[in-house]
Design a protein around this motif. Sequence first.
Motif, PDB file in Angstrom:
ATOM      1  N   UNK A 312       5.376  10.044  -7.998  1.00 16.48           N
ATOM      2  CA  UNK A 312       5.941   9.011  -7.132  1.00 16.48           C
ATOM      3  C   UNK A 312       6.695   9.630  -5.959  1.00 16.48           C
ATOM      4  N   UNK A 313       6.409   9.120  -4.764  1.00 20.03           N
ATOM      5  CA  UNK A 313       7.058   9.638  -3.553  1.00 20.03           C
ATOM      6  C   UNK A 313       8.180   8.740  -3.072  1.00 20.03           C
ATOM      7  N   UNK A 333      10.435  13.766  -5.923  1.00 18.59           N
ATOM      8  CA  UNK A 333       9.265  14.583  -5.603  1.00 18.59           C
ATOM      9  C   UNK A 333       8.587  14.146  -4.292  1.00 18.59           C
ATOM     10  N   UNK A 334       9.343  13.411  -3.479  1.00 14.96           N
ATOM     11  CA  UNK A 334       8.811  13.042  -2.169  1.00 14.96           C
ATOM     12  C   UNK A 334       8.716  14.287  -1.295  1.00 14.96           C
ATOM     13  N   UNK A 381       4.164  12.499   5.892  1.00 19.42           N
ATOM     14  CA  UNK A 381       3.133  13.358   6.447  1.00 19.42           C
ATOM     15  C   UNK A 381       2.176  13.875   5.391  1.00 19.42           C
ATOM     16  N   UNK A 382       2.114  13.192   4.248  1.00 20.90           N
ATOM     17  CA  UNK A 382       1.262  13.619   3.141  1.00 20.90           C
ATOM     18  C   UNK A 382       0.211  12.547   2.842  1.00 20.90           C
ATOM     19  N   UNK A 383      -0.817  12.979   2.107  1.00 22.60           N
ATOM     20  CA  UNK A 383      -1.807  12.019   1.649  1.00 22.60           C
ATOM     21  C   UNK A 383      -1.206  11.238   0.494  1.00 22.60           C
ATOM     22  N   UNK A 384      -1.371   9.913   0.517  1.00 22.47           N
ATOM     23  CA  UNK A 384      -0.786   9.101  -0.537  1.00 22.47           C
ATOM     24  C   UNK A 384      -1.673   7.905  -0.853  1.00 22.47           C
ATOM     25  N   UNK A 385      -1.375   7.266  -1.971  1.00 22.53           N
ATOM     26  CA  UNK A 385      -1.928   5.958  -2.304  1.00 22.53           C
ATOM     27  C   UNK A 385      -0.751   5.048  -2.573  1.00 22.53           C
ATOM     28  N   UNK A 401       7.020  -8.432  -0.970  1.00 21.58           N
ATOM     29  CA  UNK A 401       6.055  -7.446  -1.446  1.00 21.58           C
ATOM     30  C   UNK A 401       6.790  -6.138  -1.754  1.00 21.58           C
ATOM     31  N   UNK A 402       6.580  -5.616  -2.959  1.00 19.14           N
ATOM     32  CA  UNK A 402       7.186  -4.353  -3.354  1.00 19.14           C
ATOM     33  C   UNK A 402       6.099  -3.284  -3.339  1.00 19.14           C
ATOM     34  N   UNK A 403       6.402  -2.118  -2.746  1.00 15.94           N
ATOM     35  CA  UNK A 403       5.410  -1.065  -2.574  1.00 15.94           C
ATOM     36  C   UNK A 403       5.941   0.264  -3.102  1.00 15.94           C
ATOM     37  N   UNK A 404       5.011   1.078  -3.618  1.00 17.30           N
ATOM     38  CA  UNK A 404       5.360   2.391  -4.160  1.00 17.30           C
ATOM     39  C   UNK A 404       4.292   3.388  -3.731  1.00 17.30           C
ATOM     40  N   UNK A 405       4.686   4.411  -2.972  1.00 18.37           N
ATOM     41  CA  UNK A 405       3.755   5.447  -2.540  1.00 18.37           C
ATOM     42  C   UNK A 405       3.616   6.517  -3.609  1.00 18.37           C
ATOM     43  N   UNK A 406       2.370   6.896  -3.902  1.00 19.98           N
ATOM     44  CA  UNK A 406       2.081   7.969  -4.845  1.00 19.98           C
ATOM     45  C   UNK A 406       1.642   9.204  -4.093  1.00 19.98           C
ATOM     46  N   UNK A 407       2.187  10.359  -4.441  1.00 18.41           N
ATOM     47  CA  UNK A 407       1.693  11.611  -3.885  1.00 18.41           C
ATOM     48  C   UNK A 407       0.236  11.809  -4.331  1.00 18.41           C
TER      49      UNK A 407
END
Length: 411
Positions: A312-313, A333-334, A381-385, A401-407
Motif C-alpha cells: 500500500x502506497x 512504503x510509499x 512517480x511510481x507505477x500503481x493500481x 469515493x475512497x481510494x487506495x493506491x497500491x505499489x
Amino acid sequence: MNPRIQLDTDGQSVAVCEGFRIRSAFQPIISVAHQRVVGYEGLARVTDESGQAIPPDALFARIHELPHLVAVDRACRELHLTNFARMQFYPRWIFINVHPLVAMHGHQFGPFFANILEELQIEGSQVVVELVESALVDERQLRSAIDLYRSLGCLVALDDFGISGSQFTRLWRIDADIVKLDRSLIAEAEHSARARRTLPSLTAMVHEAGSLVLQEGIETPVQLALALNAGVDLLQGFGLARPALLDQAEPFDRAFLAEGLRQTSLETDRADFDLHQQIQAVTERFEDMLVAIERGVSVDKAARALLSMHLVARVFVLDGSGRQLGETVHGAFAPQTQHSRFQPLLQAEGASWVKRPYFRRAMIDPGVVQISRPYLSVAGGNLCRTLSYCRAHVPDSGIKVVCCDLNWADD
C-alpha cells in the motif's frame, strides 16, 4: 530496365530484369481467432547474374530513375499476383507491397493495377496493399494512393507501423483496414517491461481507430505470447511459417500457435490467481477502513492498519464530482514523494480526478470495490493500481469515493 515475366521450369512465373531474376515467396498470415491461414504476403527473392541472392532493397537501391523504379515495382506485383492467382486461393488475401515512390508517382505512368487484377481475375477484396506510412511524408499523396486502391476494392494496410516517422494521428484520419506493427516493437517488448506494458494499449488504440492489428516478426515463444496477450488479430513471422513457394509452402506451425495459446491462457489464469492473492489481504483491510470511516473515524486513523502494508502506497478520498477532499495520506512504503520528479503535482487537495478510470468505475458500480489497471501515479512517480469504492448511500455531502493506491512493480 524493362522487366519481363516468364514461366520457369518449375511452373512458377519469374521476372527477369537485366540479369536479375526475381521469384515469389509467400509468407502465411494467420488469424489468431480462427487459427488458420487467412492470407499470404508476396515477397521478392532476387538473385544476380552469378546466382547470388541479394536483398530486394539492394536491387531497388541500384535504380535511380523513377520510370525504371515503377517498372520493377510493377513487375514484382504482377509476379506475385500471377503466382497467387494460379493457386485459386479464394477467399484468402494476398498482401502486396508498393514502393513509397511508386505509390506517390506511379499514376503518372498510366494505369496498371486495375488492368492486372482484371486480367488475372482477382477480386479487389482479396488484395491487401501495404503502404509504408512513415515513408509517405505528404499526407495528400498518401490519401491519394489509398483512394486509388480503395476504388478497386482493395484493402489497405499500413506497414512497419511504430518505427521512426510513424504518425499516430494518421490512424484516425486514414482509416486503414489493417495496421502491421513493426517487428522492432515485439522484439523490444521481449526485453523491456515498459514496452510489454504498453503493447496492449497500442493494440487497443489501433482497434479503436477501426483497424485490425497484425503483428509481424514473430520468431520466439515469448514474442508469440506477448502478441497474444496484447490482443492482436493476425500473426506473421518465421516462428509460424517461413516464406516459400505456394505449392511448396508447408502448413504453418500449428503446434507453435497452439502451445502459445495454451501457455498464455495458463499465464492469465496464474496472473489472475496471483493478483487475487496479492490484493485479498489488502482488500480486507481496505474494507475494514471503509467501515471505520462510516462510523466517523478520521481517514488517517481509519487507514493506519492498511497503510502499514508493504503493497500500500497511499489513501485519499474524493467527493461525488471527483475532487479530492483533503491531502493524500501516505503509507510507510510509499515512494519517497519528496524526491518525486512530479513535485509541482504533489499537493492534491482540491484536484479533480473525475476522468480517472478508478473514479468512474466506482461511480458506475457503487458498493463494490474496484481495481484499476496499472498506471503512473503523479503522487509518487511510481507505477500503481488503485482500489476505489463508492458509497452506495450517502446521507450527506461528505466522503463519496475512497481510494487506495497500491505499489506495482515495473516488470
